[in-house]
Design a protein around this motif. Structure first.
Motif, PDB file in Angstrom:
ATOM      1  N   THR A 192       2.212   6.334  -7.008  1.00  0.00           N
ATOM      2  CA  THR A 192       1.083   7.066  -7.599  1.00  0.00           C
ATOM      3  C   THR A 192       1.105   8.536  -7.155  1.00  0.00           C
ATOM      4  O   THR A 192       0.708   9.418  -7.908  1.00  0.00           O
ATOM      5  N   GLY A 193       1.612   8.759  -5.941  1.00  0.00           N
ATOM      6  CA  GLY A 193       1.730  10.139  -5.461  1.00  0.00           C
ATOM      7  C   GLY A 193       2.778  10.932  -6.225  1.00  0.00           C
ATOM      8  O   GLY A 193       2.755  12.158  -6.231  1.00  0.00           O
TER       9      GLY A 193
ATOM     10  N   VAL B  20      -2.604   4.684   5.227  1.00  0.00           N
ATOM     11  CA  VAL B  20      -1.595   3.617   5.365  1.00  0.00           C
ATOM     12  C   VAL B  20      -1.086   3.562   6.803  1.00  0.00           C
ATOM     13  O   VAL B  20      -0.820   2.490   7.338  1.00  0.00           O
TER      14      VAL B  20
ATOM     15  N   LEU C  51      -3.537  15.366  -1.099  1.00  0.00           N
ATOM     16  CA  LEU C  51      -4.019  14.034  -1.497  1.00  0.00           C
ATOM     17  C   LEU C  51      -3.040  12.956  -1.030  1.00  0.00           C
ATOM     18  O   LEU C  51      -3.444  11.933  -0.455  1.00  0.00           O
ATOM     19  N   ASN C  52      -1.741  13.190  -1.253  1.00  0.00           N
ATOM     20  CA  ASN C  52      -0.739  12.195  -0.852  1.00  0.00           C
ATOM     21  C   ASN C  52      -0.708  12.020   0.664  1.00  0.00           C
ATOM     22  O   ASN C  52      -0.583  10.897   1.158  1.00  0.00           O
TER      23      ASN C  52
ATOM     24  N   GLN D   2      -4.091  13.933 -12.467  1.00  0.00           N
ATOM     25  CA  GLN D   2      -4.519  14.713 -11.301  1.00  0.00           C
ATOM     26  C   GLN D   2      -6.046  14.751 -11.174  1.00  0.00           C
ATOM     27  O   GLN D   2      -6.585  14.550 -10.078  1.00  0.00           O
TER      28      GLN D   2
ATOM     29  N   VAL E 170       2.254  12.653 -11.012  1.00  0.00           N
ATOM     30  CA  VAL E 170       2.116  13.971 -11.657  1.00  0.00           C
ATOM     31  C   VAL E 170       3.500  14.601 -11.853  1.00  0.00           C
ATOM     32  O   VAL E 170       3.845  15.056 -12.947  1.00  0.00           O
TER      33      VAL E 170
ATOM     34  N   ASN F  63      -2.036  18.453  -4.406  1.00  0.00           N
ATOM     35  CA  ASN F  63      -1.450  17.120  -4.627  1.00  0.00           C
ATOM     36  C   ASN F  63      -0.817  16.592  -3.346  1.00  0.00           C
ATOM     37  O   ASN F  63      -0.939  15.412  -3.025  1.00  0.00           O
TER      38      ASN F  63
ATOM     39  N   ALA G  79       0.839  -1.207   0.000  1.00  0.00           N
ATOM     40  CA  ALA G  79       0.000   0.000   0.000  1.00  0.00           C
ATOM     41  C   ALA G  79       0.869   1.251   0.000  1.00  0.00           C
ATOM     42  O   ALA G  79       0.585   2.218  -0.719  1.00  0.00           O
ATOM     43  N   ASN G  80       1.958   1.226   0.800  1.00  0.00           N
ATOM     44  CA  ASN G  80       2.803   2.428   0.873  1.00  0.00           C
ATOM     45  C   ASN G  80       3.591   2.639  -0.417  1.00  0.00           C
ATOM     46  O   ASN G  80       3.703   3.773  -0.896  1.00  0.00           O
TER      47      ASN G  80
ATOM     48  N   TYR H  15      -7.408   5.861  -9.972  1.00  0.00           N
ATOM     49  CA  TYR H  15      -7.511   4.818  -8.932  1.00  0.00           C
ATOM     50  C   TYR H  15      -7.582   3.387  -9.446  1.00  0.00           C
ATOM     51  O   TYR H  15      -7.511   2.448  -8.660  1.00  0.00           O
TER      52      TYR H  15
ATOM     53  N   GLN I  79      -7.184  11.463  -9.882  1.00  0.00           N
ATOM     54  CA  GLN I  79      -6.898  11.206  -8.464  1.00  0.00           C
ATOM     55  C   GLN I  79      -7.744  12.075  -7.540  1.00  0.00           C
ATOM     56  O   GLN I  79      -8.155  11.643  -6.472  1.00  0.00           O
ATOM     57  N   LEU I  80      -7.999  13.321  -7.972  1.00  0.00           N
ATOM     58  CA  LEU I  80      -8.790  14.220  -7.113  1.00  0.00           C
ATOM     59  C   LEU I  80     -10.289  14.008  -7.298  1.00  0.00           C
ATOM     60  O   LEU I  80     -11.086  14.386  -6.453  1.00  0.00           O
ATOM     61  N   GLY I  81     -10.666  13.426  -8.436  1.00  0.00           N
ATOM     62  CA  GLY I  81     -12.083  13.284  -8.739  1.00  0.00           C
ATOM     63  C   GLY I  81     -12.702  14.637  -9.051  1.00  0.00           C
ATOM     64  O   GLY I  81     -13.916  14.822  -8.939  1.00  0.00           O
ATOM     65  N   ALA I  82     -11.878  15.574  -9.436  1.00  0.00           N
ATOM     66  CA  ALA I  82     -12.361  16.937  -9.705  1.00  0.00           C
ATOM     67  C   ALA I  82     -11.287  17.741 -10.414  1.00  0.00           C
ATOM     68  O   ALA I  82     -10.104  17.419 -10.324  1.00  0.00           O
TER      69      ALA I  82
ATOM     70  N   ASN J  41       1.295   4.006  -2.884  1.00  0.00           N
ATOM     71  CA  ASN J  41       1.054   5.431  -2.581  1.00  0.00           C
ATOM     72  C   ASN J  41       2.217   6.290  -3.038  1.00  0.00           C
ATOM     73  O   ASN J  41       2.026   7.365  -3.621  1.00  0.00           O
TER      74      ASN J  41
ATOM     75  N   LYS K 231     -14.383  20.328  -2.986  1.00  0.00           N
ATOM     76  CA  LYS K 231     -14.983  19.388  -3.934  1.00  0.00           C
ATOM     77  C   LYS K 231     -13.980  18.343  -4.412  1.00  0.00           C
ATOM     78  O   LYS K 231     -14.344  17.401  -5.090  1.00  0.00           O
ATOM     79  N   ALA K 232     -12.721  18.554  -4.120  1.00  0.00           N
ATOM     80  CA  ALA K 232     -11.704  17.593  -4.559  1.00  0.00           C
ATOM     81  C   ALA K 232     -11.520  16.503  -3.498  1.00  0.00           C
ATOM     82  O   ALA K 232     -12.164  16.550  -2.458  1.00  0.00           O
ATOM     83  N   LEU K 233     -10.693  15.576  -3.746  1.00  0.00           N
ATOM     84  CA  LEU K 233     -10.365  14.435  -2.876  1.00  0.00           C
ATOM     85  C   LEU K 233     -11.515  13.444  -2.750  1.00  0.00           C
ATOM     86  O   LEU K 233     -11.476  12.552  -1.912  1.00  0.00           O
ATOM     87  N   GLY K 234     -12.569  13.609  -3.555  1.00  0.00           N
ATOM     88  CA  GLY K 234     -13.747  12.733  -3.436  1.00  0.00           C
ATOM     89  C   GLY K 234     -13.410  11.252  -3.416  1.00  0.00           C
ATOM     90  O   GLY K 234     -13.781  10.550  -2.460  1.00  0.00           O
ATOM     91  N   PRO K 235     -12.675  10.726  -4.415  1.00  0.00           N
ATOM     92  CA  PRO K 235     -12.386   9.288  -4.417  1.00  0.00           C
ATOM     93  C   PRO K 235     -11.577   8.846  -3.197  1.00  0.00           C
ATOM     94  O   PRO K 235     -11.819   7.764  -2.655  1.00  0.00           O
TER      95      PRO K 235
END
Lengths: 339, 368
Positions: free
Chosen positions: A57-58, B127, B119-120, A241, A61, B116, A50-51, A169, A244-247, A54, B141-145
């Protein structure tokens, strides 16, 4: 017997060539490995799936943006507009999706739009008009940021498109799609850098624009090309981006171009141009990602993370003159031996 | 009486003292103050200045008091959007002190005003095994998922200022939110200005970066100012979120409006910048800020800022942890609570103001 000897010498030559090719970023790779060993020993959760997922994927960008930035820096420039370009492309993507455009068409439009922005704004002004890259990209960064703010009216657009969310995701063969995109971007960047005329011409242009021009390279086209490539990378980063943010947010990460420049420098690309490469940049991005992730897990303040990253950046850049000095000494020794 | 009750009593005492101090200041020190009657704005609409009756007035101000020991072991993750911000650092420190008092583990992350990084950091807290995350979203509104992922893992997410209005639906995944009362703040700022310069022409300083909460605050300041008979003649935005940026914005406002009587700035550094601009231009205007940080308090002490309002940073930090703890203990929590700003900090009340660090020291002492 002579054939075997010749084969052995060729093999030895290849190894030397490989080592010479990696020496600019070998230090960062070694630091990356040392950091992984230290963090995985000290922090039990560091090497968890998981880390690591992360961590990678982190960094996606920054990875994609830095790959594009490498070509710009090799051409002896910098692109300060990448973050604003990302914001603009992301907002266009969300607007198109909300207007009912299909995912793949929207993605294609965004990439073409990004390329057009890079080519027609930064590329033409720097490559054709011969304006200073710093002034032009600073200006386009400011203008793009303003356009995003006016267009968005400070509002965020939520995105629930399945393809875009999968980029953020989803997984393929158990590996996050963002990581697949990182690998594909690196492979394409390596291909462009090593096996295309364009890639070689970027190095020639960055090394000496006058010499490149005199040797028949159309340097203005090369410069338009590198800023186009950088903007396309920003467009791809925007897809990641938004996924990942969904927005699509009007908030723009103005530090991103500097982080990308730091990764490029760490990876052995010289700001003076003509030297470096994308593999080193990838190692530089990993360095930043591993350091931030590890120190974050260890509960060390983000300010110390900044201090450590800054010191290592200065050291890495400080290594450059040392590398040159060692290279000169080696060359001199070779000449003495030959004479 | 539990420690929490005692602490809440202390806060109430502080507020009461501040409220009384501010009331006397405004009544005695600021010309045109009128608390029992609507504003006497010539020709303009009027609204009662005595008490805030806006949309946030009906919200609760506390979560249910926690029963220490109800949750055996827990980890609170706190996401500070900008560690360099004095106000947000005070919220974080208060959350940390409250977590310690309740026997939990506390992990703080600094998002460095970068979406960003936020989010990270959020994903890293998942974790690291956080049971609850206190999130001040840079973009609500961001970070939804990512928040949805947290919900699926059973992680409690309490937001700070997620929506501008309490009536707006919380995005999926948030259990509750602690609001700093932007409308309440706007009302307070407009009230201080209307008391100092009744019916005057005023300018507003907003933030050039599109942060929805700040944008909402500035819009509500305009609304309440007009309701109180003030004439809003211009707005300029601070490009840097700093005193220097506030100075540039105020210089433009002063240059464009020779009759300007006052400036309301979205925070104290901007107000301090406006004060510097007014001094350079040789203009005597009223300046109102928000937050009650060092810029604001020092400005009020020096007489360059007319009034500021202390944001209840400590209360916000404490309540965020209590809300998370309640949910982990199975107690139902309201969708939103509000921590209203303090009464006006002015020249005559500033001496009695307790800084955030003093409040934190008290909080830490109460936890020992």
């Amino acid at each position: 017997m002579p054939e075997t000897k010749a084969h052995g010498a060729a093999k030895q030559g290849n190894v030397r060539k490989f080592i010479r090719g990696t020496e600019r970023y070998a230090a960062v790779v070694i630091i990356d490995i040392v950091l992984v060993i230290v963090f995985s020993t000290a922090l039990p959760g560091f090497l968890s799936v998981a880390n690591i997922s992360n961590l990678l994927t982190g960094s996606a960008v920054l990875w994609v943006v830095s790959l594009g930035m490498t070509f710009v820096v090799v051409s002896a420039g910098i692109d300060l507009a990448v973050a604003a370009q990302m914001g603009l492309s992301g907002y266009l993507l969300a607007t198109l999706l909300l207007a009912g455009t299909s995912s793949w068409l929207a993605i294609s439009i965004v990439l073409v739009f990004s390329a057009a922005c890079g080519a027609l704004v930064n590329g033409v002004l720097i490559g054709k008009a011969g304006l200073n890259f710093f002034v032009v990209t600073l200006g386009s960064m400011t203008a793009f940021t303003g356009v995003v703010n006016i267009w968005s009216d400070t509002r965020t657009l939520a995105v629930d498109d399945s393809v875009i969310l999968a980029i953020g995701y989803g997984t393929f063969l158990g590996v996050p799609i963002a990581i697949w995109i990182m690998l594909a971007a690196l492979a394409i960047a390596v291909y462009i850098q090593r096996w295309t005329y364009f890639g070689r011409d970027v190095f020639a242009t960055g090394g000496s624009i006058e010499a490149a021009r005199l040797s028949g390279i159309r340097t203005s086209r090369i410069l338009i090309g590198v800023y186009t490539l950088s903007a396309v990378c920003a467009g791809i980063a925007a897809l990641i981006q938004v996924g990942q943010l969904g927005a699509a947010s009007p908030l723009i990460t103005l530090a991103l171009p500097l982080q990308a420049a730091a990764a490029v420098l760490l990876g052995g690309t010289a700001f003076s141009g003509g030297v470096g490469g994308v593999v080193g940049t990838a190692a530089g991005v990993l360095f930043i990602g591993i350091l931030q992730n590890g120190l974050g897990l260890a509960g060390i303040s983000s300010y110390w993370q900044q201090v450590v990253t800054g010191i290592i950046l200065v050291l890495a850049v400080g290594l450059d003159p040392l590398r040159k000095l060692l290279g000169d000494l080696r060359r001199r020794r070779r000449l003495v031996r030959q004479s | 009486m539990s420690q929490v009750s005692r602490r809440n009593m202390k806060f109430r005492k502080v507020y009461t003292a501040l409220a009384l101090g501010a009331a006397s200041t405004l009544a005695l020190g600021i010309p045109g103050a009128a608390f029992s009657a609507p504003t006497a704005a010539p020709g303009g609409p009027s609204v009662a200045l005595s008490e805030y009756k806006g949309v946030e007035a009906a919200l609760p101000t506390h979560y249910a008091e926690p029963k220490p020991g109800a949750v055996k072991s827990f980890t609170i993750g706190f996401m500070n959007p900008s560690g360099g911000n004095q106000n947000l650092q005070a919220v974080q420190d208060a959350a940390q002190a409250e977590t310690k008092r309740l026997g939990g583990r506390f992990i703080a992350k600094n998002d460095n005003v970068d979406i960003n990084t936020q989010l990270n950091n959020f994903k890293q807290l998942l974790v690291q095994g956080a049971d609850a995350i206190l999130l001040y979203p840079l973009d609500p509104k961001a970070l939804g998922p990512a928040i949805k992922q947290a919900k699926e893992k059973g992680v409690v997410v309490i937001g700070y200022d997620v929506t501008n209005q309490a009536s707006d639906a919380l995005p999926e995944g948030y259990v509750s939110q602690v609001m700093q009362g932007r409308d309440w703040q706007a009302w307070s700022m407009a009230k201080a200005m209307a008391s100092a310069k009744p019916g005057g022409q005023i300018g507003l300083i907003g933030f050039a970066v599109p942060v929805p909460g700040i944008e909402y605050l500035v819009q509500r300041v305009k609304y309440w100012s007009e309701q109180m008979g003030l004439k809003v003649v211009g707005r300029q935005d601070n490009r840097e979120d700093s005193a220097a940026g506030g100075k540039v914005a105020a210089t433009a406002l002063l240059g464009a409006n020779p009759q300007l009587a006052g400036i309301i700035a979205y925070n104290d550094p901007s107000a301090a910048g406006a004060a510097a601009a007014a001094r350079i231009a040789g203009r005597h205007i009223s300046i109102v800020g928000m937050n009650g940080d060092d810029f604001g308090v020092q400005g009020v002490k020096k007489g360059t800022i007319t009034a500021t309002f202390q944001n209840d940073a400590v209360g916000q930090g404490v309540q965020g942890v209590i809300g998370a703890y309640d949910v982990l203990a199975g107690i139902k929590v309201p969708k939103a609570i509000v921590r209203p700003p303090s009464a006006a900090i002015t020249a005559s009340t500033v001496k009695g103001v307790k800084s955030w660090s003093q409040q934190l020291a008290e909080l830490e002492r109460s936890g020992d």
